[in-house]
Motif scaffolding. Structure first.
Motif, PDB file in Angstrom:
ATOM      1  N   TRP A 139       7.227   6.343   1.656  1.00 28.57           N
ATOM      2  CA  TRP A 139       5.831   6.924   1.469  1.00 28.57           C
ATOM      3  C   TRP A 139       5.078   7.094   2.858  1.00 28.57           C
ATOM      4  CZ3 TRP A 139       7.868   8.025  -2.641  1.00 28.57           C
ATOM      5  CH2 TRP A 139       8.125   7.066  -3.429  1.00 28.57           C
ATOM      6  N   ILE A 140       6.008   6.723   4.013  1.00 29.96           N
ATOM      7  CA  ILE A 140       5.329   6.565   5.374  1.00 29.96           C
ATOM      8  C   ILE A 140       4.797   7.759   5.714  1.00 29.96           C
ATOM      9  CG2 ILE A 140       7.453   6.432   6.750  1.00 29.96           C
ATOM     10  CD1 ILE A 140       6.088   4.424   8.475  1.00 29.96           C
ATOM     11  N   GLN A 141       5.648   8.981   5.808  1.00 34.36           N
ATOM     12  CA  GLN A 141       5.300  10.323   6.058  1.00 34.36           C
ATOM     13  C   GLN A 141       3.620  10.599   5.836  1.00 34.36           C
ATOM     14  OE1 GLN A 141       7.755  13.606   5.627  1.00 34.36           O
ATOM     15  NE2 GLN A 141       6.575  14.730   6.652  1.00 34.36           N
ATOM     16  N   GLY A 142       3.266  10.366   4.790  1.00 32.57           N
ATOM     17  CA  GLY A 142       1.762  10.832   4.278  1.00 32.57           C
ATOM     18  C   GLY A 142       0.760   9.914   5.155  1.00 32.57           C
ATOM     19  N   ILE A 143       1.380   8.597   5.481  1.00 33.15           N
ATOM     20  CA  ILE A 143       0.644   7.597   5.897  1.00 33.15           C
ATOM     21  C   ILE A 143       0.255   7.993   7.675  1.00 33.15           C
ATOM     22  CG2 ILE A 143       0.076   5.107   6.662  1.00 33.15           C
ATOM     23  CD1 ILE A 143       1.795   4.581   4.055  1.00 33.15           C
ATOM     24  N   LEU A 144       1.607   8.425   8.078  1.00 33.84           N
ATOM     25  CA  LEU A 144       1.438   8.411   9.620  1.00 33.84           C
ATOM     26  C   LEU A 144       0.746   9.620   9.853  1.00 33.84           C
ATOM     27  CD1 LEU A 144       5.056   7.670  10.717  1.00 33.84           C
ATOM     28  CD2 LEU A 144       2.833   6.248  10.886  1.00 33.84           C
ATOM     29  N   GLU A 145       1.085  11.073   8.788  1.00 36.89           N
ATOM     30  CA  GLU A 145       0.473  12.255   9.216  1.00 36.89           C
ATOM     31  C   GLU A 145      -0.829  12.597   8.704  1.00 36.89           C
ATOM     32  OE1 GLU A 145       3.087  15.230   7.796  1.00 36.89           O
ATOM     33  OE2 GLU A 145       4.730  14.510   9.049  1.00 36.89           O
ATOM     34  N   HIS A 146      -1.297  11.870   7.620  1.00 32.35           N
ATOM     35  CA  HIS A 146      -2.602  12.129   7.196  1.00 32.35           C
ATOM     36  C   HIS A 146      -3.425  10.882   6.845  1.00 32.35           C
ATOM     37  CE1 HIS A 146      -1.209  16.265   6.375  1.00 32.35           C
ATOM     38  NE2 HIS A 146      -0.053  15.685   5.672  1.00 32.35           N
ATOM     39  N   GLY A 147      -2.915   9.743   7.003  1.00 33.46           N
ATOM     40  CA  GLY A 147      -3.774   8.482   6.613  1.00 33.46           C
ATOM     41  C   GLY A 147      -3.677   8.202   5.234  1.00 33.46           C
ATOM     42  N   LYS A 148      -2.772   8.860   4.381  1.00 35.80           N
ATOM     43  CA  LYS A 148      -2.850   8.700   2.884  1.00 35.80           C
ATOM     44  C   LYS A 148      -1.407   8.306   2.233  1.00 35.80           C
ATOM     45  CE  LYS A 148      -6.394  12.104   2.344  1.00 35.80           C
ATOM     46  NZ  LYS A 148      -7.513  11.282   1.691  1.00 35.80           N
ATOM     47  N   ILE A 149      -1.371   7.573   1.289  1.00 40.48           N
ATOM     48  CA  ILE A 149      -0.610   7.439   0.411  1.00 40.48           C
ATOM     49  C   ILE A 149      -0.397   8.371  -0.925  1.00 40.48           C
ATOM     50  CG2 ILE A 149       0.622   5.709  -1.274  1.00 40.48           C
ATOM     51  CD1 ILE A 149      -0.901   3.626   0.440  1.00 40.48           C
ATOM     52  N   PHE A 150       0.416   9.378  -0.725  1.00 42.49           N
ATOM     53  CA  PHE A 150       0.485  10.319  -1.944  1.00 42.49           C
ATOM     54  C   PHE A 150       1.424   9.937  -2.968  1.00 42.49           C
ATOM     55  CE2 PHE A 150      -0.468  12.690   2.151  1.00 42.49           C
ATOM     56  CZ  PHE A 150      -1.826  13.236   1.694  1.00 42.49           C
ATOM     57  N   LEU A 151       1.022   9.797  -4.116  1.00 40.45           N
ATOM     58  CA  LEU A 151       1.906   9.427  -5.342  1.00 40.45           C
ATOM     59  C   LEU A 151       1.027   9.839  -6.497  1.00 40.45           C
ATOM     60  CD1 LEU A 151       2.929   5.884  -4.647  1.00 40.45           C
ATOM     61  CD2 LEU A 151       4.453   7.795  -4.471  1.00 40.45           C
ATOM     62  N   PRO A 152       1.971  10.397  -7.506  1.00 41.51           N
ATOM     63  CA  PRO A 152       1.112  10.843  -8.908  1.00 41.51           C
ATOM     64  C   PRO A 152       1.186   9.857  -9.932  1.00 41.51           C
ATOM     65  CG  PRO A 152       3.642  11.478  -8.906  1.00 41.51           C
ATOM     66  CD  PRO A 152       3.440  10.651  -7.431  1.00 41.51           C
ATOM     67  N   VAL A 153       0.627   8.572  -9.595  1.00 41.40           N
ATOM     68  CA  VAL A 153       0.512   7.469 -10.416  1.00 41.40           C
ATOM     69  C   VAL A 153      -0.918   6.934 -10.936  1.00 41.40           C
ATOM     70  CG1 VAL A 153       2.695   6.586  -9.711  1.00 41.40           C
ATOM     71  CG2 VAL A 153       0.623   5.709  -8.573  1.00 41.40           C
TER      72      VAL A 153
END
Length: 280
Positions: A139-153
């Motif tokens: 899940w690190i790409q979203g954190i590094l690029e957007h500062g977000k954890i992207f998940l459908p949960v």
């Protein structure tokens, strides 16, 4: 000296398991599908083709195994290992599956568990919950690029476990027969939602990290774009759906029972892996 074969030795759990076993004096043989660089400590084994299976098991008394990622036919990959292990005189197998694998006897991972349980070999089965290390890998790409954890949960909670605890549990079970013929669901000490995870990562890193719930379709697109096989992408979406329904919230005392200490906290994990999220 008896020998322990570690299948999945280059992965997150397996690499730490090898380190722990060797530090404790075990003679460890690493199974690898890559070219062998050190024949004294490595052996070639391809679970997909079964190439090298009997050779890898010669002189081995104990085996740790898991199914390689990216495949949904886990029973077809793991059951032949169990059969070959028995034929080659292996005494014990520790199998890692996943928490919830035993919910459906027709699921491939559960078929692998049942095959081991019915093999006559000494065994343990460990079923870890979602890894903390997913936040510094998958899940690190979203954190590094957007500062977000992207998940459908949604707002569901998970009792995330540090992979180092999983390795420590596996090392313990490979070092004793006190817990033979038992299975263990492995979790962290507390359950939290992804907003709470993001808050901890933000506090430890000094950066703003948030969680964003996304539609399942967006997650599917991201997984396929990352190169995952469609069948495996659907498998991940299915288990993320179980997370959303609350099936990952349960906690157990297995880590405390087996290691004599509480599980590693998410705060400690975040501090240890801080460099993964801190931008240069």
């Amino acid at each position: 000296m008896s020998r322990t074969l570690v299948i999945g030795a280059n992965g997150t759990v397996g690499s730490e398991l090898v380190r722990l076993l060797r530090a404790a004096g075990h003679n460890v043989l690493k199974a690898t599908s890559r070219p062998v660089t050190d024949p004294a400590t490595e052996v070639h084994l391809n679970l997909l083709t079964r190439a090298g299976l009997d050779t890898a098991l010669q002189g081995v008394s104990k085996v740790f195994m898991l199914s390689p990622p990216g495949h949904t036919n886990q029973d077809e990959l793991l059951n032949p290992v169990v059969d070959a292990a028995k034929a080659n005189g292996v005494q014990k197998i520790v199998l890692m599956t996943a928490m919830g694998a035993n919910a459906d006897d027709n699921a491939p991972l559960r078929k692998a568990e049942l095959h081991l349980q019915n093999s006559g070999l000494a065994y343990n089965i460990i079923r870890p919950n979602w890894f903390m290390q997913n936040f510094n890998t998958f899940w690190i790409q979203g954190i590094l690029e957007h500062g977000k954890i992207f998940l459908p949960v949604g707002a569901a909670k998970g009792s995330f476990i540090d992979a180092r605890d999983i390795s420590a549990v596996a090392a313990r079970l490979l070092s004793t027969d006190d817990f033979n013929q038992r299975d263990f669901d492995l979790t962290g000490g507390v359950a939290m939602d992804h907003d709470a995870v993001a808050a901890i990562l933000s506090r430890v890193t000094g950066q703003t990290i948030t969680y964003q719930d996304i539609p399942e379709g967006d997650m599917r697109g991201a997984l396929l774009q990352a190169g995952l096989p469609p069948a495996y992408a659907e498998f991940l979406l299915m288990i993320l759906g179980f997370f959303k329904l609350g099936y990952s919230e349960r906690t157990t005392d297995a880590v405390q029972t087996l290691l004599g200490r509480p599980p590693i906290t998410l705060e400690q994990y975040a501090a240890d892996y801080r460099s993964a999220w801190v931008k240069a």
